[in-house]
Design an enzyme around this catalytic site. Structure first.
Site, PDB file in Angstrom:
ATOM      1  N   HIS A 172       1.125  -1.036   0.632  1.00  0.00           N
ATOM      2  CA  HIS A 172       0.138   0.374   0.267  1.00  0.00           C
ATOM      3  C   HIS A 172       0.870   1.307   0.082  1.00  0.00           C
ATOM      4  CE1 HIS A 172      -2.978   2.834   1.836  1.00  0.00           C
ATOM      5  NE2 HIS A 172      -3.806   1.973   1.413  1.00  0.00           N
ATOM      6  N   ASP A 182       3.086  -3.917   7.974  1.00  0.00           N
ATOM      7  CA  ASP A 182       2.205  -3.578   7.715  1.00  0.00           C
ATOM      8  C   ASP A 182       0.815  -4.941   7.785  1.00  0.00           C
ATOM      9  OD1 ASP A 182      -0.783  -3.120   7.132  1.00  0.00           O
ATOM     10  OD2 ASP A 182       0.571  -2.094   5.412  1.00  0.00           O
ATOM     11  N   GLN A 225      -4.054  -4.934   7.178  1.00  0.00           N
ATOM     12  CA  GLN A 225      -5.405  -6.299   6.556  1.00  0.00           C
ATOM     13  C   GLN A 225      -5.301  -7.612   7.198  1.00  0.00           C
ATOM     14  OE1 GLN A 225      -7.634  -5.625   3.945  1.00  0.00           O
ATOM     15  NE2 GLN A 225      -7.072  -3.138   3.781  1.00  0.00           N
ATOM     16  N   LYS A 239      -9.575  -1.150  10.244  1.00  0.00           N
ATOM     17  CA  LYS A 239     -10.312  -2.133  10.092  1.00  0.00           C
ATOM     18  C   LYS A 239     -10.622  -3.268  10.448  1.00  0.00           C
ATOM     19  CE  LYS A 239      -6.731   0.205   6.002  1.00  0.00           C
ATOM     20  NZ  LYS A 239      -7.509   0.491   5.297  1.00  0.00           N
ATOM     21  N   CYS A 274      -4.437   2.180  -3.442  1.00  0.00           N
ATOM     22  CA  CYS A 274      -3.610   3.199  -2.791  1.00  0.00           C
ATOM     23  C   CYS A 274      -2.066   2.204  -3.463  1.00  0.00           C
ATOM     24  CB  CYS A 274      -3.219   3.155  -1.486  1.00  0.00           C
ATOM     25  SG  CYS A 274      -4.610   4.592  -0.830  1.00  0.00           S
TER      26      CYS A 274
HETATM   27  C1  LIG Z   1      -2.365  -2.937   3.924  1.00  0.00           C
HETATM   28  C2  LIG Z   1      -2.919  -0.932   3.999  1.00  0.00           C
HETATM   29  N1  LIG Z   1      -1.622  -0.670   4.696  1.00  0.00           N
HETATM   30  C3  LIG Z   1      -1.677   0.742   4.964  1.00  0.00           C
HETATM   31  C4  LIG Z   1      -2.856   1.136   4.823  1.00  0.00           C
HETATM   32  C5  LIG Z   1      -3.125   2.648   5.595  1.00  0.00           C
HETATM   33  O1  LIG Z   1      -4.590   2.592   6.671  1.00  0.00           O
HETATM   34  P1  LIG Z   1      -4.731   3.958   7.098  1.00  0.00           P
HETATM   35  O2  LIG Z   1      -5.146   4.686   6.117  1.00  0.00           O
HETATM   36  O3  LIG Z   1      -6.394   3.464   8.217  1.00  0.00           O
HETATM   37  O4  LIG Z   1      -3.662   4.419   7.972  1.00  0.00           O
HETATM   38  C6  LIG Z   1      -3.805   0.480   4.403  1.00  0.00           C
HETATM   39  C7  LIG Z   1      -5.630   0.858   4.328  1.00  0.00           C
HETATM   40  O5  LIG Z   1      -5.949   0.954   2.817  1.00  0.00           O
HETATM   41  C8  LIG Z   1      -3.496  -0.475   3.971  1.00  0.00           C
HETATM   42  O6  LIG Z   1      -4.526  -1.779   3.574  1.00  0.00           O
END
Ligand SMILES: Cc1ncc(COP(=O)(O)O)c(C=O)c1O
Length: 412
Positions: A129, A207, A210, A233, A370
């Site tokens: 992402h 990260d 998900q 999430k 993203c």
């Molecule tokens: C794999 C992953 N990393 C990071 C993020 C970013 O999360 P946040 O917008 O809650 O900071 C997302 C959000 O879609 C994501 O799916």
């Protein structure tokens, strides 16, 4: 859903309706298949936050009155809940942040960038992402370090062989990888990546955005150095998340925000910082968010057995049914979907598919999600994503398929 293998039979008897009834917003008859963007919140989470504001609201760690003490107890209790959830050694290893993005930025610019110098390498994976990609681009920029990318196999998994061969002992300093891809849907072998990276003397940030709603996080089992995730999430509120880091790493991490509540002492010309994690929590904190996050974690923990297998089965079934449709291309590995499926429809823009689905009360995500570098590798600009939670019903897959068919009929 017939002829399922043994592991999937666990989903039999799972009562999605009982889960759904805990979500007031789902009374709107929406098929919410955008859970990977954000889940909905159960009554237990809304109630915990409401109760905080109605009965305990105050600033934490600075007020001597009883509400201040109650708010502090709620906030630190939430930290302890998060710590247990991710398998931290102590609550002090948990920093509350605004979410995954803020957590990755804290780890990158508070700690990692100080270790990255000329000639060094940082690896991200091809499926990251932007939140776990752009900060690393910025971290290598201007210091003479290089950003390298773990590529994908034709099947859509991370090519760990290329990574293993490309790792440079003493030069590779950091590796940043998602636990579960928000586009391809599969769990990455984070343990193997951590083992390879550590053997080369590098550190790993995972990260977890998900993963946390669907898999049991355990930072020791994953073997990482930092772990980031967002509450929203995983049935918690927006605007709250956490960074886990081992205590000795957090002790060496520089704050990114300076101001009230993060200091030990302030003199005219210089200041010293509070102990971690408080030095990273400057200013008034999102206490109700932390309380809501703790309630969400407890809610996930108390889900009936079979909930996670049920979600994985919905994703597998949706992927299988979509793949059968002429003109539909499903992305990601065939096996091991955690909760979502991304797909493209030949001749129909992803936004048009999503719009037709929305007209039928089915909410999906459409766009680059993203993950533009990944999209480019897949040879597309955008895709449609359906992502599942325990409150989704198999019938919503039927509605998804009918909507895709309607979009095809309309646009091709
Ligand atoms: C794999 C992953 N990393 C990071 C993020 C970013 O999360 P946040 O917008 O809650 O900071 C997302 C959000 O879609 C994501 O799916």
């Amino acid at each position: 859903m017939s002829g399922r293998p043994e592991t999937e039979r666990k989903t039999d008897g799972f009562d999605a309706g009982a889960i759904r009834r805990q979500f007031a917003i789902l009374n709107r008859e929406i098929a919410w298949l955008d859970n990977a963007a954000t889940t909905q919140r159960p009554e237990a989470v809304l109630k915990a936050m409401d109760q905080f504001y109605r009965q305990h609201n105050a600033n934490v760690r600075r007020s001597v009155h009883r509400l201040g003490a109650e708010a502090t107890a709620a906030y630190e209790g939430a930290r302890a809940t998060v710590a247990r959830f991710v398998g931290a050694a102590a609550p002090e290893e948990i920093v509350f942040t605004a979410g995954t993005t803020a957590a990755v930025n804290l780890a990158t610019f508070g700690f990692a960038r100080w270790e990255i110098g000329p000639g060094d390498e940082v690896w991200v994976s091809a499926l990251e992402h932007h939140s776990n990609w752009v900060p690393w681009q910025q971290a290598v920029k201007g210091v003479g370090a290089t950003l390298k990318v773990i590529p994908l196999t034709p099947e859509g998994r991370l090519d760990l062989e290329v990574f293993r061969k490309g790792l440079a002992a003493h030069r590779t300093k950091w590796v940043a990888v998602a636990w579960v891809s928000n586009v391809l849907g599969a769990e990455n072998d984070v343990r193997a990546i951590c083992d390879l990276a550590h053997a080369a003397g590098a550190r790993v940030l995972v990260d977890g955005a998900q993963g946390v709603a669907h898999l049991q996080p355990d930072v020791a089992a994953l073997g990482c150095d930092f772990f980031a995730f967002s509450g929203h999430k995983a049935y918690g509120p927006m605007g709250i998340g956490a960074l886990w880091g081992r205590r000795e790493l957090l002790e060496q991490t520089e704050p990114l925000l300076y101001g009230g509540e993060m200091i030990a002492r302030v003199d005219d010309l210089k200041s010293t910082w509070a102990e971690p994690p408080y030095r990273f929590e400057a200013g008034t904190q999102n206490v109700a968010g932390a309380v809501g996050l703790a309630a969400a974690i407890e809610w996930v923990r108390d889900l009936p057995a079979g909930a996670h297998a049920y979600v994985a089965e919905l994703a597998r079934e949706a992927a299988a049914r979509l793949a059968e449709r002429p003109g539909v291309r499903v992305w990601g590995p065939a096996e091991g979907r955690v909760s979502l499926v991304s797909f493209s429809v030949a001749g129909v823009h992803a936004h048009d598919v999503a719009q037709v689905l929305d007209g039928r009360g089915v909410a999906v995500r459409a766009g680059h999600m993203c993950a533009q570098p990944l999209m480019r590798r897949l040879g597309i600009e955008s895709a449609v994503r359906a992502s599942f939670a325990p409150y989704n019903a198999p019938d919503e897959i039927r509605r998804l398929l009918e909507g895709v068919q309607a979009a095809q009929e309309l646009f091709t």
